[in-house]
Write a protein that holds these residues in place. Structure first.
Motif, PDB file in Angstrom:
ATOM      1  N   ILE A 467      -3.465   4.387   5.821  1.00 38.69           N
ATOM      2  CA  ILE A 467      -4.165   4.201   4.548  1.00 38.69           C
ATOM      3  C   ILE A 467      -3.608   2.931   3.924  1.00 38.69           C
ATOM      4  N   SER A 468      -4.500   2.006   3.610  1.00 43.52           N
ATOM      5  CA  SER A 468      -4.089   0.726   3.030  1.00 43.52           C
ATOM      6  C   SER A 468      -4.927   0.461   1.788  1.00 43.52           C
ATOM      7  N   LEU A 469      -4.242   0.098   0.718  1.00 46.22           N
ATOM      8  CA  LEU A 469      -4.897  -0.215  -0.546  1.00 46.22           C
ATOM      9  C   LEU A 469      -4.795  -1.716  -0.770  1.00 46.22           C
ATOM     10  N   SER A 470      -5.932  -2.397  -0.879  1.00 48.50           N
ATOM     11  CA  SER A 470      -5.963  -3.858  -1.011  1.00 48.50           C
ATOM     12  C   SER A 470      -6.421  -4.238  -2.410  1.00 48.50           C
ATOM     13  N   ILE A 471      -5.634  -5.149  -3.032  1.00 49.25           N
ATOM     14  CA  ILE A 471      -5.943  -5.636  -4.367  1.00 49.25           C
ATOM     15  C   ILE A 471      -6.232  -7.133  -4.245  1.00 49.25           C
ATOM     16  N   TYR A 472      -7.410  -7.563  -4.730  1.00 50.21           N
ATOM     17  CA  TYR A 472      -7.824  -8.957  -4.622  1.00 50.21           C
ATOM     18  C   TYR A 472      -7.841  -9.593  -6.003  1.00 50.21           C
ATOM     19  N   LEU A 473      -7.132 -10.710  -6.146  1.00 49.51           N
ATOM     20  CA  LEU A 473      -7.081 -11.421  -7.414  1.00 49.51           C
ATOM     21  C   LEU A 473      -8.306 -12.321  -7.555  1.00 49.51           C
ATOM     22  N   VAL A 474      -8.887 -12.342  -8.750  1.00 55.30           N
ATOM     23  CA  VAL A 474     -10.041 -13.201  -9.016  1.00 55.30           C
ATOM     24  C   VAL A 474      -9.585 -14.663  -8.953  1.00 55.30           C
ATOM     25  N   PRO A 475     -10.298 -15.534  -8.238  1.00 55.92           N
ATOM     26  CA  PRO A 475      -9.877 -16.936  -8.136  1.00 55.92           C
ATOM     27  C   PRO A 475      -9.832 -17.619  -9.504  1.00 55.92           C
ATOM     28  N   ASN A 476      -8.812 -18.464  -9.669  1.00 57.36           N
ATOM     29  CA  ASN A 476      -8.640 -19.281 -10.880  1.00 57.36           C
ATOM     30  C   ASN A 476      -8.464 -18.455 -12.145  1.00 57.36           C
ATOM     31  N   THR A 477      -8.093 -17.211 -12.009  1.00 56.07           N
ATOM     32  CA  THR A 477      -7.858 -16.401 -13.197  1.00 56.07           C
ATOM     33  C   THR A 477      -6.529 -16.772 -13.828  1.00 56.07           C
ATOM     34  N   LYS A 478      -6.458 -16.678 -15.132  1.00 56.13           N
ATOM     35  CA  LYS A 478      -5.222 -16.908 -15.862  1.00 56.13           C
ATOM     36  C   LYS A 478      -4.738 -15.648 -16.572  1.00 56.13           C
ATOM     37  N   ASN A 479      -5.543 -14.581 -16.495  1.00 61.14           N
ATOM     38  CA  ASN A 479      -5.233 -13.366 -17.241  1.00 61.14           C
ATOM     39  C   ASN A 479      -5.010 -12.148 -16.358  1.00 61.14           C
ATOM     40  N   GLY A 480      -4.834 -12.349 -15.078  1.00 59.38           N
ATOM     41  CA  GLY A 480      -4.559 -11.222 -14.201  1.00 59.38           C
ATOM     42  C   GLY A 480      -5.760 -10.349 -13.917  1.00 59.38           C
ATOM     43  N   SER A 501       5.967  20.652  19.425  1.00 63.03           N
ATOM     44  CA  SER A 501       6.525  19.509  20.146  1.00 63.03           C
ATOM     45  C   SER A 501       5.759  18.218  19.888  1.00 63.03           C
ATOM     46  N   GLN A 502       4.611  18.314  19.243  1.00 64.63           N
ATOM     47  CA  GLN A 502       3.801  17.131  18.982  1.00 64.63           C
ATOM     48  C   GLN A 502       4.113  16.563  17.602  1.00 64.63           C
ATOM     49  N   SER A 503       3.923  15.263  17.471  1.00 63.36           N
ATOM     50  CA  SER A 503       4.109  14.601  16.184  1.00 63.36           C
ATOM     51  C   SER A 503       3.124  13.446  16.087  1.00 63.36           C
ATOM     52  N   VAL A 504       2.994  12.904  14.871  1.00 67.63           N
ATOM     53  CA  VAL A 504       2.055  11.810  14.638  1.00 67.63           C
ATOM     54  C   VAL A 504       2.703  10.817  13.672  1.00 67.63           C
ATOM     55  N   LYS A 505       2.466   9.537  13.906  1.00 67.08           N
ATOM     56  CA  LYS A 505       2.969   8.486  13.036  1.00 67.08           C
ATOM     57  C   LYS A 505       1.903   8.149  11.995  1.00 67.08           C
ATOM     58  N   VAL A 506       2.316   8.133  10.731  1.00 63.90           N
ATOM     59  CA  VAL A 506       1.397   7.839   9.628  1.00 63.90           C
ATOM     60  C   VAL A 506       1.998   6.725   8.774  1.00 63.90           C
ATOM     61  N   SER A 507       1.141   6.026   8.057  1.00 67.71           N
ATOM     62  CA  SER A 507       1.601   4.935   7.199  1.00 67.71           C
ATOM     63  C   SER A 507       0.714   4.848   5.967  1.00 67.71           C
ATOM     64  N   PHE A 508       1.306   4.324   4.903  1.00 64.96           N
ATOM     65  CA  PHE A 508       0.593   4.072   3.651  1.00 64.96           C
ATOM     66  C   PHE A 508       1.084   2.732   3.123  1.00 64.96           C
ATOM     67  N   SER A 509       0.164   1.864   2.747  1.00 63.68           N
ATOM     68  CA  SER A 509       0.569   0.529   2.303  1.00 63.68           C
ATOM     69  C   SER A 509      -0.329   0.062   1.166  1.00 63.68           C
ATOM     70  N   VAL A 510       0.231  -0.852   0.375  1.00 63.27           N
ATOM     71  CA  VAL A 510      -0.509  -1.512  -0.698  1.00 63.27           C
ATOM     72  C   VAL A 510      -0.234  -3.005  -0.559  1.00 63.27           C
ATOM     73  N   LYS A 511      -1.275  -3.790  -0.502  1.00 62.44           N
ATOM     74  CA  LYS A 511      -1.109  -5.236  -0.372  1.00 62.44           C
ATOM     75  C   LYS A 511      -1.961  -5.955  -1.408  1.00 62.44           C
TER      76      LYS A 511
END
Length: 994
Positions: A467-480, A501-511
């Motif tokens: 699961i990945s959460l992506s945040i995109y900044l508006v170009p040329n913004t000065k106010n976030g 005996s089984q397992s699973v690899k999971v990940s969570f990220s925010v970029k």
């Protein structure tokens, strides 16, 4: 009569007596610990107890049940056997059972009474009634009947009742039965599905596919959940617009990965059918959200995803600092169970979407704006199945406050990488224009993977492993300002064989991302401009080199030399650009209040990492070129000392004695040569101190924390807080900044204080030459080099201590001439440009001197060869001495100052045609053939080596160790090879060079 105070005294006395008695009892009754006593016992589980045993939750062991008893369903108590009634029940084995009489063999549902049954008995000894009947054991006032009866529920129009699931109460029929057939029976041609009854005249697809598709294992099988509830949920949603049924249908579409196939009527095709035929009644004016239906899709037209993701910014802004700082992403979710029931609104904090366990502080750090977050772990399948027996579904929103302080939510789109549109994984395409965005997600689905029984172990389990959460900044913004966030999710289908005996690899990220196009254009412009200047600089260096070797022809060697010079200058260009870029991101990202820039993501960092690699490779080439140039110079020590009279000397083979000149001691030459060998690797900084100081500031002081991908500028972090991943750009910026600052401070300290008040080895070497009456003639190029005038003003240096002290005293009191080559001057160091005739004469003598490759072979060479070398040495010494004394008019020289432009460009405008030229050199530029004069190149090479190692392994300590190791290796090579070259050029035995 006893007063109140007297009563109190009596009560206190009674209480004291009672307490004392209790203490005595405890001392006598409580067991005492024996030294031989152990504290272990057999490990047993409730499942290991027999049918006639129960698990004692206090003793944690299996205990036998009493007479006429057996284990209950939970295994932690006992119940009476069939045909026995309970007389008392205090839990565990404390149950008394009594056999029922022959005429009343049945036992009531509560087990406390015996009763006569109208029909047969169940396996538990209870009365059994036919289908559609309910069991009646008591009167309406609770009086026990002598004989139980079975009552048929009234299914007629006035009642419409049937027996409930427990068979103890008549309830009204399911409304669809009444509405469709006006009875409690769903007779043909009506359709019975999922416990609901539908009319056969309803215009609804009948070819419903109840299979669950699993793309990874490549299989599709009939899901028991879909077989039971898919058609009924779709029909109830379509016919009655039932809200929970529509939600349940949407959930089954999501469980099937929102996959759509125009041929088969699976869950998503049924949902799409209802969506297309419900009219245009939208919710909140959102065209993709129809009334009574969940919002699952954003539409399937091409090019829609980029419009959703990058057209309308969120009407809120974020800031790191200031009074109105907004650093929290307030994600909330509307959650539903698998049957379509709304559960609650809930915030995503606390790890709602994060399968990996962690502290609440670290879990919540994922929603701190500007903090790049990454979490991964490996979870046992058994834990997954225990924690998620039934899937929970989430519609995610971002909560924000407008300028009027009103609360709103913004729908967060989802990019499901497992979604198939007509059997094509469209969301795995690199072009966003082909993506199909969705809304609803879940974490674990262990329900649709059950084949025949919903209570059995699932055959397959679908888990959100990425699961990945992506945040995109508006170009040329000065106010976030940001665009709507995007959740990218990938599911893995696990074939369940042995959950333990089984397992699973999971990940969570925010970029966090922003458009780097403008920054790349500016970098390209800077690279182009500085690269052009590097070409001009390299051409000037090549032209200067051509003059110094006395060759006007442009040949392959000239081209190669230009490329080497260009490599060094281009390395400086890359270094300047990368350091500037790194410091830009470090300063502007960490110090900003209202957010206008975000750090490049790892993929965007590759360009800068490539530039760093190019800078290191080119700088290494320049360093090796300088190293080769330094160890191949021509050098000769001119001894000005003259013999002091004559001595009698025996002549071998003649048996006689004759007079000879007093030999001049060679030890002064050896001493000067040894000092020259020692200063070859002297630097303007202390390399070990440099490395340890940089490492101290990075690791101990905590400057490395500035390279974390979060908004904090603190040098220390709490051990309990989340530690963001490192940015390679910021690591490079912090490392180079510290290295350059500490190196510059060291150079300033050495120049201003150390060399002035403690020790200046370069100037000391010049003084040593003068005290030793030895000059140094050094050629770094064929027709260019350096001259250190060491001729003693006292005439002799090979003298006793008394005379030496007297000479020094006279020099201090200005009672003798000055040391300079030109009378009445102090100039002892010169840059020299010699004529070709002078070089040819030098080469003829030098060829004889080095014919046998110097003194390394003196011990094994013949006496005649040794004498020839000695003769050549004296010839060279005499020739160079006479050259300095202007004896050879055809090879004379003159002395002048260099022009300012010549100093700036590092080249000579005047060619030595007939006469050689000696340029006054007060800057001791002969150090350019030593480490000392190339400190900038060495400093940049070291910092690039340190940073390249760190970028590769993300470890400052390892980078520091390897940097120190390479410094020592090159220092050893420089000294070793330099010694051999010095010995071969000057006839100094290498054994005397330490």
């Amino acid at each position: 009569m006893v007063t109140s105070s007297g009563g109190a005294r009596v009560a206190m006395a009674a209480w004291s007596t009672f307490a004392a008695a209790v203490n005595v009892f405890l001392l006598l009754a409580l067991p005492r610990v024996s030294h031989a006593q152990t504290f272990s016992f057999p490990f047993l589980q409730p499942e290991s107890c027999g049918h006639n045993q129960y698990f004692d939750i206090s003793a944690l062991s299996c205990v036998p049940c009493g007479a006429n008893q057996r284990q209950d369903a939970r295994g932690t108590s006992c119940v009476c056997l069939p045909g026995f009634q309970m007389i008392s029940n205090n839990g565990g084995p404390d149950i008394i059972c009594k056999k029922c009489p022959e005429n009343m063999k049945g036992v009531t549902e509560d087990g406390w009474n015996c009763i006569s049954c109208p029909g047969g008995l169940t396996a538990e000894g209870k009365c059994h009634c036919p289908t559609g009947h309910i069991l009646v054991e008591r009167d309406v006032n609770g009086t026990l009947l002598s004989q139980a009866t079975c009552k048929l529920c009234d299914e007629n129009q006035n009642s419409f009742t049937v027996a409930n699931a427990l068979g103890n109460r008549c309830v009204r029929c399911e409304p669809t039965f009444v509405n469709t057939n006006r009875s409690c029976v769903c007779s043909e041609p009506n359709i019975l599905t999922g416990g609901l009854c539908f009319s056969s005249t309803v215009n609804f697809p009948s070819r419903v596919i109840s299979s669950a598709r699993y793309g990874e294992p490549g299989m599709s099988f009939t899901s028991e959940w879909f077989a039971k509830y898919l058609q009924s949920s779709a029909a109830a949603c379509w016919v009655y617009a039932n809200l929970t049924s529509c939600q349940a249908l949407g959930n089954m579409c999501v469980m099937n990965m929102n996959s759509y196939d125009s041929v088969t009527f699976d869950a998503c095709r049924l949902f799409q059918f209802i969506f297309e035929n419900t009219g245009l009644r939208t919710v909140h004016s959102i065209s993709f959200w129809r009334r009574n239906l969940p919002w699952l899709f954003y539409g399937d037209q091409l090019g829609l995803a980029p419009q959703v993701l990058s057209t309308i910014p969120l009407p809120t802004n974020f800031s790191f600092k200031g009074e109105n700082q907004n650093r929290k992403l307030k994600f909330i979710a509307a959650s539903y169970d698998v049957r379509g029931n709304f559960l609650k609104w809930q915030t995503l904090e606390g790890g709602v979407l994060q399968l990996c366990p962690d502290t609440e502080t670290r879990l919540n750090a994922a929603y701190s704006f500007g903090t790049t977050y990454h979490q991964n772990c490996e979870i046992p399948i058994s834990k997954i199945l225990t924690d998620f027996p039934s899937p929970i579904f989430y519609d995610v929103y971002l909560e924000y406050t407008d300028e009027n302080q009103h609360q709103y939510v913004w729908a967060v789109p989802v990019l499901n990488l497992n979604l198939q549109h007509n059997k094509i994984f469209v969301n795995r395409d690199s072009s966003p224009g082909k993506w199909l965005l969705t809304r609803r997600i879940f974490l674990v689905d262990a329900l649709s993977g059950r084949e025949n029984d919903l209570g059995s172990q699932p055959r397959l389990t679908r888990i959100a492993t990425q699961i990945s959460l992506s945040i995109y900044l508006v170009p040329n913004t000065k106010n976030g300002n940001i665009y709507p966030p995007l959740i990218t999710i990938a599911y893995s289908d696990i074939d369940i064989k042995d959950p333990n005996s089984q397992s699973v690899k999971v990940s969570f990220s925010v970029k966090y991302e922003m458009n780097q196009g403008e920054a790349q254009v500016q970098t390209d412009i800077a690279l182009g401009v500085l690269g052009g200047l590097a070409v001009l600089s390299s051409l000037l260096k090549t032209a200067g080199w051509k003059r110094r070797i006395g060759s006007p022809m442009i040949d392959l060697q000239t081209v190669m030399k230009f490329l080497v010079y260009y490599a060094g200058d281009l390395a400086n260009v890359f270094f300047i650009i990368t350091v500037g870029t790194g410091l830009y991101w470090l300063i502007f990202f960490k110090a900003q209040k209202s957010i206008s820039v975000l750090l490049p993501v790892p993929a965007q960092e590759e360009r800068l990492v490539t530039y760093v690699g190019c800078a290191f490779a080119l700088k290494a080439l320049q360093f090796l070129h300088k190293l080769m140039s330094q160890i191949t110079i021509d050098i000769f020590f001119i001894d000005w000392e003259r013999p002091k009279g004559k001595v009698l000397k025996a002549v071998e083979g003649e048996g006689g004695v004759r007079s000879a000149m007093v030999p001049v001691s060679i030890w002064r030459t050896y001493f000067v040569a040894n000092e020259w060998n020692e200063i070859q690797t002297v630097r303007k900084i202390n390399p070990l101190f440099q490395i340890l100081t940089v490492l101290f500031f990075l690791e101990v002081v905590g400057f490395k924390n500035l390279a974390l991908m979060d908004s904090s500028s603190s040098l220390s972090r709490s051990p309990t807080s989340y530690i963001a991943p490192y940015s390679r750009i910021l690591r490079y910026a912090v490392s180079t900044a510290l290295w350059l600052v500490i190196g510059s401070l060291q150079i300033m300290f050495f120049a201003v204080f150390y060399e002035r008040f403690i020790e200046d080895k370069i100037r000391q070497f010049v003084d040593l030459c003068c005290m030793s009456n030895i000059s140094v003639f050094l050629l770094s190029h064929k027709c260019f080099g350096y001259y250190i005038h060491g001729r003693s003003v006292h005439g002799h240096a090979d003298t006793n201590m008394e005379e030496m002290n007297m000479n020094l005293k006279r020099e201090a009191e200005n009672l003798c001439s000055q040391r300079g080559l030109v009378p009445n001057t102090d100039g002892q160091t010169f840059q020299i440009a010699i004529s070709s005739q002078m070089r040819q004469h030098y080469d003829r003598i030098h060829e004889t001197l080095t014919r046998k490759n110097g003194p390394a072979r003196l011990l094994s060479s013949s006496a005649s060869t040794f004498e020839q070398s000695i003769k050549a040495y004296h010839t060279m010494n005499k020739f160079l001495g006479s050259f300095i004394d202007h004896v050879h008019k055809e090879m004379d020289y003159f002395i002048k100052d260099k022009l300012l432009l010549e100093r700036i460009l590092g080249m000579e405008f005047m060619e030595p045609m007939e006469k050689s030229i000696f340029y006054n050199d007060e800057g001791y530029s002969f150090s350019s053939v030593l480490y000392y004069g190339n400190e900038a190149t060495l400093l940049i090479f070291d910092v690039l080596f340190f940073c390249v190692v760190d970028l590769a392994c993300q470890n400052f300590v390892l980078a520091a160790f390897l940097t120190y190791l390479q410094q020592e290796i090159f220092r050893f090579i420089r000294n070793t090879v330099g010694q051999k070259n010095l010995a071969s050029k000057t006839l100094v035995d290498q054994r005397f060079l330490i």
